[in-house]
Design a protein around this motif. Structure first.
Motif, PDB file in Angstrom:
ATOM      1  N   SER A  53      35.130  44.469  28.850  1.00 36.74           N
ATOM      2  CA  SER A  53      36.599  44.831  28.458  1.00 36.74           C
ATOM      3  C   SER A  53      37.417  44.463  29.469  1.00 36.74           C
ATOM      4  O   SER A  53      36.942  43.949  30.777  1.00 36.74           O
ATOM      5  N   SER A  54      38.791  44.806  29.517  1.00 40.85           N
ATOM      6  CA  SER A  54      39.628  44.335  30.679  1.00 40.85           C
ATOM      7  C   SER A  54      40.391  45.468  31.218  1.00 40.85           C
ATOM      8  O   SER A  54      40.841  46.132  30.388  1.00 40.85           O
ATOM      9  N   ALA A  55      41.031  45.428  32.271  1.00 39.28           N
ATOM     10  CA  ALA A  55      42.038  46.469  32.792  1.00 39.28           C
ATOM     11  C   ALA A  55      43.087  45.368  33.591  1.00 39.28           C
ATOM     12  O   ALA A  55      42.717  44.559  34.392  1.00 39.28           O
ATOM     13  N   VAL A  56      44.301  45.935  33.347  1.00 37.71           N
ATOM     14  CA  VAL A  56      45.307  45.262  33.971  1.00 37.71           C
ATOM     15  C   VAL A  56      46.411  45.855  34.859  1.00 37.71           C
ATOM     16  O   VAL A  56      46.941  47.209  34.398  1.00 37.71           O
ATOM     17  N   VAL A  57      46.178  45.714  36.270  1.00 38.51           N
ATOM     18  CA  VAL A  57      47.538  46.268  37.071  1.00 38.51           C
ATOM     19  C   VAL A  57      48.422  45.122  37.628  1.00 38.51           C
ATOM     20  O   VAL A  57      47.972  44.366  38.368  1.00 38.51           O
ATOM     21  N   GLY A  58      49.610  45.409  37.226  1.00 41.99           N
ATOM     22  CA  GLY A  58      50.648  44.435  37.570  1.00 41.99           C
ATOM     23  C   GLY A  58      50.177  43.079  36.931  1.00 41.99           C
ATOM     24  O   GLY A  58      49.941  42.713  35.740  1.00 41.99           O
ATOM     25  N   GLU A  59      49.852  42.092  37.576  1.00 41.83           N
ATOM     26  CA  GLU A  59      49.551  40.638  37.347  1.00 41.83           C
ATOM     27  C   GLU A  59      48.133  40.444  37.670  1.00 41.83           C
ATOM     28  O   GLU A  59      47.720  39.380  37.641  1.00 41.83           O
ATOM     29  N   ARG A  60      47.285  41.365  37.951  1.00 41.02           N
ATOM     30  CA  ARG A  60      46.069  41.241  38.261  1.00 41.02           C
ATOM     31  C   ARG A  60      45.037  41.760  37.193  1.00 41.02           C
ATOM     32  O   ARG A  60      45.303  42.776  36.613  1.00 41.02           O
ATOM     33  N   VAL A  61      44.010  41.064  36.604  1.00 42.40           N
ATOM     34  CA  VAL A  61      43.146  41.171  35.621  1.00 42.40           C
ATOM     35  C   VAL A  61      41.865  41.233  36.079  1.00 42.40           C
ATOM     36  O   VAL A  61      41.293  40.362  36.551  1.00 42.40           O
ATOM     37  N   TRP A  62      41.221  42.594  35.766  1.00 40.19           N
ATOM     38  CA  TRP A  62      39.686  42.579  35.954  1.00 40.19           C
ATOM     39  C   TRP A  62      38.984  42.568  34.838  1.00 40.19           C
ATOM     40  O   TRP A  62      39.419  43.201  33.685  1.00 40.19           O
ATOM     41  N   THR A  63      37.609  42.116  34.734  1.00 38.63           N
ATOM     42  CA  THR A  63      37.015  42.145  33.821  1.00 38.63           C
ATOM     43  C   THR A  63      35.748  43.280  34.015  1.00 38.63           C
ATOM     44  O   THR A  63      35.377  43.234  35.106  1.00 38.63           O
ATOM     45  N   ILE A  64      35.444  44.116  33.150  1.00 38.59           N
ATOM     46  CA  ILE A  64      34.550  45.250  33.378  1.00 38.59           C
ATOM     47  C   ILE A  64      33.351  45.118  32.555  1.00 38.59           C
ATOM     48  O   ILE A  64      33.634  44.510  31.142  1.00 38.59           O
ATOM     49  N   THR A  65      32.163  45.204  32.987  1.00 40.80           N
ATOM     50  CA  THR A  65      31.017  44.960  32.178  1.00 40.80           C
ATOM     51  C   THR A  65      30.120  45.996  32.379  1.00 40.80           C
ATOM     52  O   THR A  65      30.083  46.939  33.431  1.00 40.80           O
ATOM     53  N   PRO A  66      28.529  45.943  31.825  1.00 42.53           N
ATOM     54  CA  PRO A  66      27.552  46.835  32.340  1.00 42.53           C
ATOM     55  C   PRO A  66      27.174  46.555  33.799  1.00 42.53           C
ATOM     56  O   PRO A  66      26.690  47.533  34.307  1.00 42.53           O
ATOM     57  N   ALA A  67      27.545  45.452  34.361  1.00 42.07           N
ATOM     58  CA  ALA A  67      27.095  45.075  35.613  1.00 42.07           C
ATOM     59  C   ALA A  67      28.076  45.536  36.843  1.00 42.07           C
ATOM     60  O   ALA A  67      27.745  45.948  37.715  1.00 42.07           O
ATOM     61  N   LEU A  68      29.152  45.211  36.377  1.00 41.76           N
ATOM     62  CA  LEU A  68      30.481  45.508  37.545  1.00 41.76           C
ATOM     63  C   LEU A  68      31.285  46.337  36.789  1.00 41.76           C
ATOM     64  O   LEU A  68      31.918  45.957  35.672  1.00 41.76           O
TER      65      LEU A  68
END
Length: 261
Positions: A53-68
């Motif tokens: 899945s992903s999370a967005v804060v401003g112009e920053r996009v993180w990918t979220i996984t079972p490991a991270l």
């Protein structure tokens, strides 16, 4: 496929009473799901049991996984998305009962120990003394990770065409020189702009976008060879080297069977 959009309120830190220390939540989303911008009165640790899945804060996009996973401090305005079939998990940390591990969103490695401790907190009938001991251990091992699957999206008129093209098709093989020629500027101009806007080089930025996209495919069960081709690498071995350099992990880490007991 049906897409679902969810709206949640924007809360200031501590605006709602959260007397708990750690409270868990999990859900398997049955549709591609978008969460509009919102914020929580508590701190939140996001991670997945299955899928990306992903999370967005401003112009920053993180990918979220079972490991991270991703630590989201209370009051941080963020939006998110998850593909159908994603099993996401969240641990809520009371604003007044726990301290944030960071003032800003930060990646957290979901180690086997942290996973077991969080799962134990979800056991029915857990004695109060056992819960307190487990919560103390979670807070003891919880720490920011030096690895994170983060893309800073450039927004300038110069770089936006590049960002849009690469994020739309991570297999795009145009080089820095190719883009500079198309945009009618020097490679030095593009290089400087990427460094200023994203804090990294064009090559590393593209590698991270490709890694984020690859993880989404890997967690859906794609084989490494097909993923490598989809995100622009000429061989699985070249993809593996670039992926490890970017994430610190092997592509196999994100395969669904990696997390099967």
């Amino acid at each position: 496929m049906t897409r679902e959009t969810r709206s949640l309120p924007a809360h200031a830190p501590g605006a709602v009473d959260t007397p708990f220390v750690i409270k868990g939540y999990d859900e398997v989303v049955t549709h591609d799901t978008l969460w509009d911008a919102h914020s929580h009165p508590f701190h939140e640790l996001l991670w997945n049991e299955r899928g990306a899945s992903s999370a967005v804060v401003g112009e920053r996009v993180w990918t979220i996984t079972p490991a991270l996973g991703l630590w989201m401090p209370a009051g941080t305005l963020h939006s998110g998305s998850a593909a159908a079939g994603t099993w996401f998990r969240a641990s809520f940390f009371g604003f007044r009962t726990t301290s944030s591990i960071s003032d800003t969103p930060v990646a957290v490695e979901i180690t086997p120990l942290l996973r077991l401790l969080l799962e134990r907190l979800g056991e029915p009938g857990l004695a109060a003394s056992s819960r307190a001991a487990t919560e103390a251990l979670v807070l003891d091992v919880l720490a920011p990770s030096p690895r994170e699957l983060l893309v800073q999206v450039p927004t300038s008129g110069l770089l936006r065409p590049i960002a849009d093209a690469v994020r739309e098709d991570p297999g795009d093989r145009r080089t820095l020189a190719d883009w500079a020629s198309e945009l009618g500027v020097s490679t030095r101009t593009v290089t400087r702009a990427f460094s200023t806007e994203t804090g990294t080089s064009f090559v590393r930025w593209v590698a991270t976008v490709r890694a984020q996209h690859a993880i989404g495919l890997l967690t859906r069960g794609w084989d490494v060879e097909s993923v490598a081709e989809q995100v622009g690498y000429r061989s699985a071995s070249a993809f593996g080297v670039a992926f490890r350099r970017t994430t610190g992990l092997t592509p196999g880490t994100f395969r669904p069977d990696y997390f099967t007991p």
